[in-house]
Design an enzyme around this catalytic site. Structure first.
Site, PDB file in Angstrom:
ATOM      1  N   HIS A  36       0.851  -1.194   0.000  1.00 22.23           N
ATOM      2  CA  HIS A  36       0.000   0.000   0.000  1.00 22.23           C
ATOM      3  C   HIS A  36       0.888   1.246   0.000  1.00 22.23           C
ATOM      4  O   HIS A  36       1.736   1.423   0.873  1.00 22.23           O
ATOM      5  CB  HIS A  36      -0.882  -0.040   1.250  1.00 22.23           C
ATOM      6  CG  HIS A  36      -1.924   1.034   1.307  1.00 22.23           C
ATOM      7  ND1 HIS A  36      -3.136   0.938   0.659  1.00 22.23           N
ATOM      8  CD2 HIS A  36      -1.944   2.223   1.944  1.00 22.23           C
ATOM      9  CE1 HIS A  36      -3.862   2.018   0.902  1.00 22.23           C
ATOM     10  NE2 HIS A  36      -3.160   2.819   1.684  1.00 22.23           N
ATOM     11  N   MET A 140     -12.073   4.275   4.796  1.00 23.78           N
ATOM     12  CA  MET A 140     -11.072   4.873   5.683  1.00 23.78           C
ATOM     13  C   MET A 140     -11.560   4.810   7.127  1.00 23.78           C
ATOM     14  O   MET A 140     -12.678   5.233   7.436  1.00 23.78           O
ATOM     15  CB  MET A 140     -10.820   6.337   5.312  1.00 23.78           C
ATOM     16  CG  MET A 140     -10.079   6.547   4.000  1.00 23.78           C
ATOM     17  SD  MET A 140      -8.493   5.696   3.889  1.00 23.78           S
ATOM     18  CE  MET A 140      -7.594   6.422   5.258  1.00 23.78           C
ATOM     19  N   GLY A 147      -0.002   8.332   9.411  1.00 23.34           N
ATOM     20  CA  GLY A 147       0.008   6.996   9.969  1.00 23.34           C
ATOM     21  C   GLY A 147      -0.085   7.080  11.488  1.00 23.34           C
ATOM     22  O   GLY A 147       0.044   8.164  12.074  1.00 23.34           O
ATOM     23  N   ASP A 178      -8.555   0.876   5.960  1.00 19.26           N
ATOM     24  CA  ASP A 178      -7.254   1.555   6.097  1.00 19.26           C
ATOM     25  C   ASP A 178      -7.304   2.561   7.242  1.00 19.26           C
ATOM     26  O   ASP A 178      -8.122   3.486   7.233  1.00 19.26           O
ATOM     27  CB  ASP A 178      -6.955   2.275   4.769  1.00 19.26           C
ATOM     28  CG  ASP A 178      -5.616   2.996   4.744  1.00 19.26           C
ATOM     29  OD1 ASP A 178      -4.814   2.822   5.684  1.00 19.26           O
ATOM     30  OD2 ASP A 178      -5.378   3.733   3.763  1.00 19.26           O
ATOM     31  N   GLY A 179      -6.390   2.372   8.191  1.00 19.68           N
ATOM     32  CA  GLY A 179      -6.228   3.345   9.270  1.00 19.68           C
ATOM     33  C   GLY A 179      -6.450   2.747  10.649  1.00 19.68           C
ATOM     34  O   GLY A 179      -7.548   2.303  10.968  1.00 19.68           O
TER      35      GLY A 179
HETATM   36  C1  DX5 Z   1      -3.568   7.330   6.301  1.00 20.54           C
HETATM   37  C2  DX5 Z   1      -3.058   6.342   5.280  1.00 20.54           C
HETATM   38  C3  DX5 Z   1      -2.860   4.984   5.794  1.00 20.54           C
HETATM   39  C4  DX5 Z   1      -1.791   4.886   6.862  1.00 20.54           C
HETATM   40  C5  DX5 Z   1      -2.157   3.754   7.754  1.00 20.54           C
HETATM   41  O1  DX5 Z   1      -3.870   8.530   5.691  1.00 20.54           O
HETATM   42  O2  DX5 Z   1      -3.965   6.269   4.188  1.00 20.54           O
HETATM   43  O3  DX5 Z   1      -2.606   4.058   4.761  1.00 20.54           O
HETATM   44  O4  DX5 Z   1      -0.515   4.664   6.361  1.00 20.54           O
HETATM   45  O5  DX5 Z   1      -1.267   3.765   8.822  1.00 20.54           O
HETATM   46  P1  DX5 Z   1      -1.631   3.091  10.211  1.00 20.54           P
HETATM   47  O6  DX5 Z   1      -1.846   1.630   9.959  1.00 20.54           O
HETATM   48  O7  DX5 Z   1      -0.448   3.386  11.056  1.00 20.54           O
HETATM   49  O8  DX5 Z   1      -2.895   3.758  10.702  1.00 20.54           O
HETATM   50 ZN    ZN Z   2      -3.721   4.575   2.745  1.00 20.75          ZN
END
Ligand code: DX5
Ligand code: ZN
Length: 238
Positions: A36, A140, A147, A178-179
């Site tokens: 990703h 999302m 992250g 994701d997230g």
């Molecule tokens: C956030 C991104 C995610 C992020 C996820 O805007 O789209 O892909 O990298 O990171 P984690 O798993 O640390 O929440």
């Molecule tokens: Zn992402």
């Protein structure tokens, strides 16, 4: 619920950018299914990350499908560049794509799988008319841009509704989340219907990437059996 088709997509946003190729090799060896890549433009989200040259460079060092998440205004302008760079999936935000049908077709015409995604506060109804054209629906579970944020628990019901939307429409879209995805909440996300778990900080901040990816993959299995003395029908009425 066990999902044999469950896929794990490490997000390189949390990788060590100074050693990116090595990090990608490590997650590939550790059993990742997709890579990703978070593209941020400093407009749609308050952060800047990478563009087509990094996608092109990563294409040369991994066989993993490249799952490119475009957090940008006017993604249409960059579809050809990201496609030429070797993206396997290009996912656009509905909030940034006023002509979503045209955008999805433009991605597919380039031979790339088309994903659509929505922020936590955006209704699932915004993708109802496009779901049968999409190859991927990304829900999302944090506000995009960074992250390491916390999973927004209220998104779980949207994931379950997204699963229903995909199944009842006959769409072949994979459902990605994701997230804030961690080993300790993965079971609930899988149970809600996710096909792909994106995970950045949980994987890249762990000492053993393989162990974390395995734990994420197997999280759903713990919830595969109905609770004793409580059949599925009874559980649904609660
Ligand atoms: C956030 C991104 C995610 C992020 C996820 O805007 O789209 O892909 O990298 O990171 P984690 O798993 O640390 O929440
Ligand atoms: Zn992402």
């Amino acid at each position: 619920m066990t999902r044999p088709s469950l896929r794990i997509a490490p997000s390189i946003l949390s990788a060590d950018f100074a050693r990116l190729a090595e990090e990608v090799t490590r997650v590939e060896s550790a059993g990742a299914d997709l890579l990703h890549i978070d593209v941020m433009d400093g407009h749609f989200v308050p952060n800047l990350t990478v563009g087509p040259p990094i996608v092109e460079a990563l294409r040369k060092v991994t066989r993993l499908p490249l799952d490119v998440h475009l957090m940008m205004t006017n993604p249409d302008a960059f579809i050809p560049e990201f496609a030429d760079a070797g993206a396997d999936y290009l996912t656009v935000h509905v909030e940034a794509s006023p002509h979503l049908h045209r955008t999805v077709q433009a991605i597919k015409e380039r031979g790339v799988k088309a994903g659509v995604t929505l922020n936590p506060a955006t209704s699932l109804t915004t993708v109802e008319e496009i779901i049968t054209d999409a190859d991927l629906l990304l829900v999302m579970s944090v506000n995009p841009g960074f992250g390491g944020q916390h999973f927004i628990a209220s998104v779980l019901s949207k994931i379950a509704q997204a699963r229903q939307l995909i199944d009842r429409s006959g769409s072949r879209a994979a459902l990605e989340v994701d997230g804030g995805v961690k080993v300790d909440n993965a079971a609930r996300i899988i149970q809600a219907g996710a096909d792909i778990l994106v995970s950045g900080s949980a994987i890249f901040s762990s000492p053993d990437y393989g162990r974390t990816i395995k734990a994420l993959r197997e999280a759903g299995q713990a919830t595969s059996k109905p609770t004793p003395n409580l059949r599925a029908g009874q559980a649904r009425r609660r």
